[in-house]
Each structure stands twice: as C-alpha cells, then as structure tokens.
Design a protein around this motif. Structure first.
Motif, PDB file in Angstrom:
ATOM      1  N   THR A 299       3.660 -12.119  -0.516  1.00  0.00           N
ATOM      2  CA  THR A 299       3.401 -13.385  -1.392  1.00  0.00           C
ATOM      3  C   THR A 299       4.329 -13.726  -2.238  1.00  0.00           C
ATOM      4  O   THR A 299       5.272 -12.928  -2.160  1.00  0.00           O
ATOM      5  CB  THR A 299       1.958 -12.773  -2.193  1.00  0.00           C
ATOM      6  OG1 THR A 299       2.551 -11.485  -2.793  1.00  0.00           O
ATOM      7  CG2 THR A 299       0.826 -12.355  -1.466  1.00  0.00           C
ATOM      8  N   PRO A 300       4.465 -14.830  -2.649  1.00  0.00           N
ATOM      9  CA  PRO A 300       5.551 -15.188  -3.447  1.00  0.00           C
ATOM     10  C   PRO A 300       6.050 -14.485  -4.482  1.00  0.00           C
ATOM     11  O   PRO A 300       7.185 -14.212  -4.982  1.00  0.00           O
ATOM     12  CB  PRO A 300       5.254 -16.376  -3.945  1.00  0.00           C
ATOM     13  CG  PRO A 300       4.346 -17.261  -2.842  1.00  0.00           C
ATOM     14  CD  PRO A 300       3.530 -16.042  -2.504  1.00  0.00           C
ATOM     15  N   ASP A 301       4.873 -13.682  -5.015  1.00  0.00           N
ATOM     16  CA  ASP A 301       5.117 -12.934  -6.245  1.00  0.00           C
ATOM     17  C   ASP A 301       5.773 -11.318  -5.868  1.00  0.00           C
ATOM     18  O   ASP A 301       5.811 -10.393  -6.736  1.00  0.00           O
ATOM     19  CB  ASP A 301       4.170 -12.842  -7.191  1.00  0.00           C
ATOM     20  CG  ASP A 301       2.674 -12.306  -6.596  1.00  0.00           C
ATOM     21  OD1 ASP A 301       2.611 -11.603  -5.516  1.00  0.00           O
ATOM     22  OD2 ASP A 301       1.617 -12.291  -7.463  1.00  0.00           O
ATOM     23  N   SER A 302       5.417 -11.052  -4.612  1.00  0.00           N
ATOM     24  CA  SER A 302       5.827  -9.687  -4.011  1.00  0.00           C
ATOM     25  C   SER A 302       4.934  -8.670  -4.274  1.00  0.00           C
ATOM     26  O   SER A 302       5.422  -7.401  -4.360  1.00  0.00           O
ATOM     27  CB  SER A 302       7.354  -9.228  -4.376  1.00  0.00           C
ATOM     28  OG  SER A 302       8.157 -10.477  -3.553  1.00  0.00           O
ATOM     29  N   LYS A 303       3.804  -8.945  -4.899  1.00  0.00           N
ATOM     30  CA  LYS A 303       2.776  -8.118  -5.162  1.00  0.00           C
ATOM     31  C   LYS A 303       1.576  -7.630  -4.047  1.00  0.00           C
ATOM     32  O   LYS A 303       0.677  -6.988  -4.294  1.00  0.00           O
ATOM     33  CB  LYS A 303       2.265  -8.499  -6.480  1.00  0.00           C
ATOM     34  CG  LYS A 303       3.069  -8.427  -7.615  1.00  0.00           C
ATOM     35  CD  LYS A 303       2.002  -8.671  -8.832  1.00  0.00           C
ATOM     36  CE  LYS A 303       3.234  -8.583 -10.284  1.00  0.00           C
ATOM     37  NZ  LYS A 303       2.711  -9.101 -11.200  1.00  0.00           N
ATOM     38  N   GLY A 304       1.850  -8.332  -2.900  1.00  0.00           N
ATOM     39  CA  GLY A 304       0.954  -8.441  -1.786  1.00  0.00           C
ATOM     40  C   GLY A 304       1.220  -9.113  -0.627  1.00  0.00           C
ATOM     41  O   GLY A 304       2.505  -9.261  -0.562  1.00  0.00           O
ATOM     42  N   PHE A 305       0.289  -9.126   0.359  1.00  0.00           N
ATOM     43  CA  PHE A 305       0.669  -9.842   1.679  1.00  0.00           C
ATOM     44  C   PHE A 305      -0.480 -10.774   1.850  1.00  0.00           C
ATOM     45  O   PHE A 305      -1.440 -10.538   1.411  1.00  0.00           O
ATOM     46  CB  PHE A 305       0.576  -8.652   2.643  1.00  0.00           C
ATOM     47  CG  PHE A 305       1.826  -7.822   2.729  1.00  0.00           C
ATOM     48  CD1 PHE A 305       3.096  -7.918   2.972  1.00  0.00           C
ATOM     49  CD2 PHE A 305       1.585  -6.574   1.798  1.00  0.00           C
ATOM     50  CE1 PHE A 305       4.082  -7.047   2.936  1.00  0.00           C
ATOM     51  CE2 PHE A 305       2.534  -5.632   1.745  1.00  0.00           C
ATOM     52  CZ  PHE A 305       3.668  -5.790   2.393  1.00  0.00           C
ATOM     53  N   VAL A 306      -0.026 -11.750   2.524  1.00  0.00           N
ATOM     54  CA  VAL A 306      -1.205 -12.625   3.438  1.00  0.00           C
ATOM     55  C   VAL A 306      -0.850 -12.453   4.691  1.00  0.00           C
ATOM     56  O   VAL A 306       0.099 -11.992   5.376  1.00  0.00           O
ATOM     57  CB  VAL A 306      -0.585 -14.525   2.938  1.00  0.00           C
ATOM     58  CG1 VAL A 306       0.668 -14.720   3.577  1.00  0.00           C
ATOM     59  CG2 VAL A 306      -1.707 -15.089   3.688  1.00  0.00           C
ATOM     60  N   VAL A 307      -1.994 -12.138   5.353  1.00  0.00           N
ATOM     61  CA  VAL A 307      -2.175 -11.474   6.778  1.00  0.00           C
ATOM     62  C   VAL A 307      -3.134 -12.539   7.366  1.00  0.00           C
ATOM     63  O   VAL A 307      -4.102 -13.072   6.974  1.00  0.00           O
ATOM     64  CB  VAL A 307      -2.574 -10.322   6.674  1.00  0.00           C
ATOM     65  CG1 VAL A 307      -1.656  -9.263   5.841  1.00  0.00           C
ATOM     66  CG2 VAL A 307      -4.012  -9.745   6.211  1.00  0.00           C
ATOM     67  N   THR A 308      -3.082 -12.390   8.616  1.00  0.00           N
ATOM     68  CA  THR A 308      -4.131 -13.030   9.704  1.00  0.00           C
ATOM     69  C   THR A 308      -4.611 -11.464  10.398  1.00  0.00           C
ATOM     70  O   THR A 308      -3.914 -10.650  10.851  1.00  0.00           O
ATOM     71  CB  THR A 308      -3.317 -13.826  10.962  1.00  0.00           C
ATOM     72  OG1 THR A 308      -2.427 -14.800  10.259  1.00  0.00           O
ATOM     73  CG2 THR A 308      -4.095 -14.391  11.796  1.00  0.00           C
ATOM     74  N   SER A 309      -5.791 -11.432  10.200  1.00  0.00           N
ATOM     75  CA  SER A 309      -6.257 -10.312  10.562  1.00  0.00           C
ATOM     76  C   SER A 309      -7.761 -10.628  11.143  1.00  0.00           C
ATOM     77  O   SER A 309      -8.408 -11.427  10.826  1.00  0.00           O
ATOM     78  CB  SER A 309      -6.508  -9.298   9.563  1.00  0.00           C
ATOM     79  OG  SER A 309      -7.381  -9.690   8.602  1.00  0.00           O
ATOM     80  N   ALA A 310      -8.391  -9.415  11.753  1.00  0.00           N
ATOM     81  CA  ALA A 310      -9.518  -9.482  12.486  1.00  0.00           C
ATOM     82  C   ALA A 310     -10.359  -8.082  12.253  1.00  0.00           C
ATOM     83  O   ALA A 310      -9.659  -6.893  12.346  1.00  0.00           O
ATOM     84  CB  ALA A 310      -9.994  -9.894  13.825  1.00  0.00           C
ATOM     85  N   LEU A 311     -11.485  -8.009  12.182  1.00  0.00           N
ATOM     86  CA  LEU A 311     -12.265  -6.979  12.310  1.00  0.00           C
ATOM     87  C   LEU A 311     -12.254  -6.423  13.558  1.00  0.00           C
ATOM     88  O   LEU A 311     -12.510  -6.957  14.557  1.00  0.00           O
ATOM     89  CB  LEU A 311     -13.792  -6.971  11.807  1.00  0.00           C
ATOM     90  CG  LEU A 311     -14.125  -7.089  10.476  1.00  0.00           C
ATOM     91  CD1 LEU A 311     -15.547  -7.553  10.074  1.00  0.00           C
ATOM     92  CD2 LEU A 311     -13.871  -5.753   9.705  1.00  0.00           C
ATOM     93  N   GLY A 312     -12.373  -5.002  13.973  1.00  0.00           N
ATOM     94  CA  GLY A 312     -12.296  -4.506  14.996  1.00  0.00           C
ATOM     95  C   GLY A 312     -11.183  -4.364  16.019  1.00  0.00           C
ATOM     96  O   GLY A 312     -10.014  -4.496  15.615  1.00  0.00           O
ATOM     97  N   ASN A 313     -11.521  -4.327  17.317  1.00  0.00           N
ATOM     98  CA  ASN A 313     -10.380  -4.421  18.285  1.00  0.00           C
ATOM     99  C   ASN A 313      -9.548  -5.513  18.413  1.00  0.00           C
ATOM    100  O   ASN A 313      -9.815  -6.806  18.367  1.00  0.00           O
ATOM    101  CB  ASN A 313     -10.934  -4.155  19.868  1.00  0.00           C
ATOM    102  CG  ASN A 313     -10.018  -4.069  20.741  1.00  0.00           C
ATOM    103  OD1 ASN A 313      -9.301  -4.860  21.181  1.00  0.00           O
ATOM    104  ND2 ASN A 313     -10.273  -2.885  21.394  1.00  0.00           N
TER     105      ASN A 313
END
Length: 80
Positions: free
Chosen positions: A51-65
C-alpha cells in the motif's frame, strides 16, 4: 505468477496454499521462524503490492484452491 504444481486427483481434494509473508533481510540468511505469514491461511494470493503507506498490501486472492478459483478472485487489503 507461476504455473502451479500439476493437479492429481479431484480438484479441491487437496488445496494449494500461496500466502504472503514478511521478513527482515538484514539478518541473512533468514531463519524459517523469522518468516511471518500475514495473509489468511484460507486464501490463495495471486498478486500483491505494498500500500502507499507501506503498512500493508493490496492483493488479488480467492478462497480455497488457487488453480480452481482464480476467476472468483477479489481485490483485498492485508495488514502487514
């Protein structure tokens, strides 16, 4: 992203796991216990960026497999 391991058997029988983790590079080599997963264990992470503040991430994710659920992936925030 890389291709996953070839699936054997029924989809969903065994879930792949691809999590996001952080560690300090100052103390190389990095010990396994120094690697801290920050993403949920039940989500497969496809892509990520700080993230711009370097305190986390933005992710593309899905549940499961990861191989079976890529088309239902969502854009999520993960705290570091």
């Amino acid at each position: 992203a890389q291709a996953g391991v070839r699936q054997i058997g029924e989809i969903g029988e065994k879930s792949d796991e691809q999590r996001l983790a952080v560690f300090d590079l100052a103390g190389a080599p990095v010990a396994a216990e120094a690697v801290k997963p920050v993403s949920p264990a039940d989500r497969y992470i496809y892509e990520y960026d700080w993230t711009p503040d370097s305190k986390g991430f933005v992710v593309t994710s899905a549940l499961g497999n990861g191989d079976n659920n890529w088309w239902v992936a969502t854009l999520d925030a993960v705290d570091a």
